[in-house]
Scaffold this motif. Structure first.
Motif, short mmCIF file in Angstrom:
data_model
loop_
_atom_site.label_atom_id
_atom_site.label_comp_id
_atom_site.label_asym_id
_atom_site.label_seq_id
_atom_site.Cartn_x
_atom_site.Cartn_y
_atom_site.Cartn_z
N UNK A 1 27.99 -66.47 29.72
CA UNK A 1 27.83 -66.00 31.10
C UNK A 1 27.17 -67.03 32.02
N UNK A 2 26.05 -67.58 31.54
CA UNK A 2 25.31 -68.46 32.45
C UNK A 2 26.12 -69.70 32.80
N UNK A 3 26.78 -70.27 31.79
CA UNK A 3 27.59 -71.47 32.02
C UNK A 3 28.69 -71.17 33.03
N UNK A 4 29.39 -70.06 32.84
CA UNK A 4 30.52 -69.74 33.70
C UNK A 4 30.05 -69.55 35.14
N UNK A 5 28.93 -68.86 35.29
CA UNK A 5 28.43 -68.58 36.64
C UNK A 5 28.01 -69.88 37.34
N UNK A 6 27.32 -70.73 36.60
CA UNK A 6 26.85 -71.98 37.20
C UNK A 6 28.02 -72.88 37.62
N UNK B 1 28.66 -61.16 45.19
CA UNK B 1 29.19 -61.03 43.82
C UNK B 1 29.12 -59.58 43.36
N UNK B 2 30.01 -59.27 42.41
CA UNK B 2 29.94 -57.96 41.77
C UNK B 2 29.78 -58.19 40.27
N UNK B 3 29.13 -57.21 39.62
CA UNK B 3 29.03 -57.25 38.16
C UNK B 3 29.39 -55.87 37.62
N UNK B 4 29.66 -55.82 36.34
CA UNK B 4 29.99 -54.53 35.71
C UNK B 4 28.74 -53.66 35.65
N UNK C 1 21.20 -60.57 36.48
CA UNK C 1 19.96 -61.34 36.40
C UNK C 1 20.22 -62.83 36.63
N UNK C 2 21.30 -63.34 36.05
CA UNK C 2 21.60 -64.76 36.23
C UNK C 2 21.90 -65.04 37.70
N UNK C 3 22.71 -64.16 38.31
CA UNK C 3 23.05 -64.36 39.73
C UNK C 3 21.77 -64.39 40.60
N UNK D 1 20.71 -68.40 40.05
CA UNK D 1 21.48 -68.95 41.18
C UNK D 1 20.77 -68.68 42.51
N UNK D 2 20.09 -67.53 42.58
CA UNK D 2 19.37 -67.25 43.83
C UNK D 2 20.15 -66.42 44.82
N UNK D 3 21.15 -65.68 44.36
CA UNK D 3 21.87 -64.77 45.26
C UNK D 3 20.95 -63.56 45.51
N UNK D 4 20.69 -63.22 46.77
CA UNK D 4 19.80 -62.09 47.03
C UNK D 4 20.35 -60.79 46.45
N UNK D 5 19.45 -59.95 45.96
CA UNK D 5 19.86 -58.72 45.25
C UNK D 5 20.82 -57.88 46.08
#
Ligand code: SER
Length: 888
Positions: free
Chosen positions: A99-104, A128-131, A139-141, A145-149
């Motif tokens: 997950x982390x690698x793909x997102x980064x 972004x959306x998550x399941x 959490x990774x986002x 990455x710093x995307x606001x909640x």
């Protein structure tokens, strides 16, 4: 940024991150669950499932895969984002990063400045959306990455749990959206508005295997051997954003087609007419999809892929005509789209002529169809009106759609012009039934896929070595035994078994050539091999009966091909190539192979072609084929890369995968060059004569040539010769004069039949007076209803019925006459004027009787006719007429 550059930046980004670049696979792969490749991960499926080891040193790969999805075809042009063809750019990790690698990786490419190889998108605009319960991804986002909640939203199974729609690999996913701004829709993120917030990238965390079920509710039936990453970025959507255009139909790749359409039709785009705008976009979208699937080898037909192509091409033509085009349109549209697509797909350059030809032939065929369909429509409309009704039955509209290729909007429009409505409920019911049938078909296809799981372990660990190109007998070891669908360790006399060997000389059915016949022997043990099939292109399954003795797992055996079988199969297979080459010489390159079968002595070859071949064309094909036999051409086989094979001009390239080593069979240099894994003779003269039996239709749009090869041809010719001389003796005529003699005889027979029929009619009409006497009185009507002797057609019956009616004079009277011909029940109804005035209509009575004899018909109020297929129902039909009159 041009689309081509978007592609290059994507590939470079992932190469820099250590991924192996993999070229796009053909749109048509050997996957029975798919008509077209519809996602970037499709060619990698065996690696995700653990069936095969990924051949990439890094365990990661990147590709830009050609995809076709036609489920949403009605949405095209209406929404801003539905393309039937699109390029899915993806990065794949097979058990490496998760997950982390793909997102980064994704975030970096999207937001890195353009000067540093990225797309330079503003991070503030990305959502972004998550399941639902995927806290890890959320959490990774947020933290890494710093995307606001507030810009991370959660979605359910339907949106954020990805699978191929069928049992297979799957997993939760996380999607990246771009906010196109308030002018495109309402606030609130992807959950609120998926037009304003455009999905551009889907990251799938592929870790499970799903079972049957639909999008919302399938079961997870297992975990994949490793955790994988599959991502898909929509190249055309990113282009839409980076080029600042309103929708995916206006990017640098498609807009030129819209412009071509403006020029051709004189209509205006974006001038406030939404319906016209949709038509322009349909033209642009479909032109590209049609072009790309023709490129990969599809030709129009009435089934499967060919039907999708047909539908796309016809929708283009139809849309253009609605916009005002009067001249043919496909050639200019194909040329325009080929120009815009060639920088990304250079192989288009070599196929331009073929692509235009296929499209133009379909446009011509559609124009003809339009003519005959219009005729059919007018007939139907006339009979609806004659019956005083205002609605065209839905079944009729369905027939126009199904048989004549009329899109329903065409039928609706023509109906409107004739002042009619269309029974859309019934039409939709018919369509739903057809979809059900298609679904059942698909299900049957999918089944084939699942059955192979039994062999998975061997496919991966023990692919069979095939040595049968050079040897007809070879020693090997039994590495697998299957009886009644289960793995076993020993088999004995009488068992029907499947034997898997480490090495075999036996050819497994493929490329149209049937599997070899032969024996597996060791000591006293003999197995009779009755068929050989391949699983996953890699494993040979010998289907055999244990004739004598028994066999254990691990035992050494000798496998022997039946050499006369193989000899015949080689002859037939090489003959198939010759016929294919001859066919293309005679019919041109649009006659593309659709399938073939060859076995000792016999072959058939199916190809897509819309017209019946003339006798002369057939003769020419047979002549060219036999001349090629006579020329004693050398048959060479060459193993090479797909690219090399293409460069040599080899035909039949679809279904091959990137990186494949392919086998080219070349006969007589340029005479015939095909990709083929089959067994062939060394020299064409070894085939012996080829007897072309004839040609026939196999479903619309496809035709079949059948032929004998070798000794079988000789037998066929001797049989024909014996037949001809037998007939000649019987008719006492020299063989050359047989056709004339037979024509004479048939002429005489016809004349005699005519005479006989005339006499019969005369005889019958002498009975008319008698029928009138037999009339029964039903209420105020005189009713004559008679079942006449067999053999009278509807025409005879109609004439006689009006004769009888004449004799009824001024009485209110009804005449019903019926007969029977070849199991059918023709019937006619005549009604006198006073009866018509009393409200009795011949047409109604015909329908009434039709209900009892399973038939239909029609006509005028005073005279009508029909025909049924159930003679048993006739007397009930007669009674029904009586009852009807009693109540009239
Ligand atoms: N397979 C996923 C999709 O098609 C991501 O590549 O969206």
């Amino acid at each position: 940024m041009q689309t081509h550059e978007i592609r290059e930046r994507f590939t470079q980004h992932f190469i820099n991150a250590g991924h192996e670049p993999v070229p796009s696979a053909s749109l048509i792969l050997d996957d029975p669950t798919l008509l077209f490749v519809n996602a970037g991960m499709v060619p990698f499926k065996p690696y995700f499932l653990g069936q095969q080891t990924p051949p990439f040193a890094s365990g990661t790969a990147t590709s830009i895969q050609k995809c076709v999805r036609t489920l949403d075809i009605e949405e095209v042009g209406i929404t801003t984002r539905h393309n039937t063809f699109f390029q899915m750019a993806g990065n794949f990790s097979f058990g490496q990063y998760f997950k982390e690698g793909a997102i980064k990786h994704a975030w970096a490419l999207l937001t890195n400045p353009v000067s540093e190889g990225g797309y330079g998108l503003d991070p503030q605009r990305l959502w972004v959306t998550v399941y639902l319960d995927d806290d890890e991804a959320a959490g990774i986002w947020e933290n890494t990455i710093g995307v606001p909640a507030e810009r991370i939203q959660r979605m359910g199974m339907e949106d954020n749990f990805w699978s191929m729609g069928v049992p297979g690999p799957c997993g939760p996913c996380s999607e990246i959206y771009y906010d196109r701004g308030p002018e495109h829709g309402k606030e609130g993120g992807p959950i609120a508005d998926d037009t304003r917030y455009l999905e551009i990238w889907n990251l799938v965390f592929m870790e499970s295997i799903r079972g049957e079920g639909d999008k919302k509710g399938f079961e997870i039936i297992g975990e994949l051997p490793k955790k994988n990453i599959d991502t898909g970025m929509g190249v055309e959507r990113v282009a839409c954003i980076l080029q600042g255009v309103d929708n995916v139909y206006e990017t640098d790749l498609l807009r030129p087609v819209i412009d071509a359409a403006i020029e051709l039709t004189g209509a205006r785009y974006n001038a406030g007419n939404t319906r016209d705008d949709v038509r322009f976009r349909v033209i642009a979208d479909h032109s590209r999809t049609a072009m790309m699937i023709i490129l990969d080898g599809v030709t129009p037909s009435n089934e499967g892929r060919g039907y999708i192509l047909r539908r796309l091409l016809r929708r283009i033509v139809r849309s253009a005509r609605l916009l005002g085009a009067t001249a043919p349109v496909l050639e200019p549209f194909m040329n325009t789209i080929m120009d815009t697509m060639t920088p990304s797909f250079p192989e288009i350059a070599d196929n331009r002529e073929r692509i235009v030809r296929v499209a133009v032939a379909e446009e011509r065929a559609f124009m003809k169809t339009l003519e005959s369909g219009t005729h059919r429509f007018e007939e139907a409309a006339a009979s609806v009106k004659a019956a005083g009704a205002g609605t065209l039955p839905g079944a009729q509209a369905f027939e126009l759609h199904d048989t004549y290729g009329f899109p329903i909007d065409l039928t609706l429009e023509m109906a409107r012009e004739s002042g009619l409505e269309v029974d859309m409920d019934e039409f939709n019911r018919e369509m739903a039934l057809q979809r059900e049938r298609a679904k059942a078909d698909n299900k049957a296809k999918k089944q084939g896929n699942l059955d192979e799981s039994l062999y998975r372990e061997w496919v991966d660990s023990h692919p069979t070595e095939f040595v049968g190109f050079s040897e007809l007998a070879h020693d090997g070891t039994v590495i697998g035994l299957v009886r009644d669908g289960e793995k076993v360790t020993e088999v004995s006399q009488g068992d029907e078994v499947e034997v898997i060997l480490d090495v075999t000389p036996m050819y497994a059915e493929s490329g149209g050539q049937m599997g070899d016949r032969g024996r597996i022997v060791v000591g006293d043990t003999v197995l009779n091999v009755t068929d050989v099939q391949k699983v996953g292109k890699k494993l040979w399954i010998h289907k055999a009966t244990v004739q004598n003795g028994g066999l254990d797992l691990g035992q050494g055996v000798t496998t022997e091909v039946d050499s006369s079988w193989r000899h015949g199969a080689r002859q037939a297979h090489t003959a198939t190539h010759l016929i294919h080459a001859a066919l293309r010489q005679v019919l041109g390159p649009t006659a593309v192979q659709a399938g073939s079968l060859n076995k000792p002595g016999y072959l058939r070859f199916d190809f897509n072609y819309t017209e019946q071949l003339s006798d002369e064309q057939l003769r020419e094909i047979a002549t060219i084929t036999n001349q090629a036999v006579d020329a004693d051409f050398a048959v060479n086989t060459i193993e090479t890369s797909l690219e090399e094979a293409k460069a040599m001009g080899a035909m039949a390239l679809f279904g091959e995968n990137y990186g494949d080593v392919v086998r080219v069979v070349e006969i007589g240099g340029p005479f015939s060059i095909e990709l083929c894994g089959g067994t062939h003779v060394d020299h064409s003269s070894q085939i012996g004569p080829v007897a072309v039996l004839g040609e026939s239709s196999v479903g619309s749009g496809a035709r079949r040539i059948e032929a004998y090869s070798g000794l079988e041809s000789f037998r066929y010719f001797s049989r024909e010769a014996a037949l001809a001389s037998g007939l000649a003796a019987e008719l006492k005529t020299p063989t050359e004069q047989l056709p004339d003699r037979i024509a004479q005889l048939t002429d005489r027979l016809r004349a005699a039949e005519k005479e006989l029929a005339a006499m019969r009619r005369q005889q019958l009409s002498s009975h008319t007076a008698q029928y009138v006497e037999q009339a029964q009185q039903v209420a105020k009507f005189s009713l004559v209803s008679v079942k006449l002797p067999d053999g009278l057609g509807a025409g005879d019956l109609r004439t006689m019925a009006s004769d009888v009616r004449e004799r009824l004079g001024a009485r209110p009277g009804v005449v019903v006459l019926a007969s029977s011909v070849d199991g059918k029940v023709p019937f006619a109804v005549a009604v006198t004027k006073p009866a018509v005035e009393a409200g009795v209509k011949a047409g109604d009575l015909v329908k009434l009787i039709g209900g009892y004899v399973d038939g239909k018909g029609g006509g005028k109020p005073d005279l009508a006719q029909g025909s049924g297929s159930n003679p048993e129902g006739l007397s009930a039909g007669f009674s029904a007429v009586r009852d009807h009159l009693a109540q009239a």
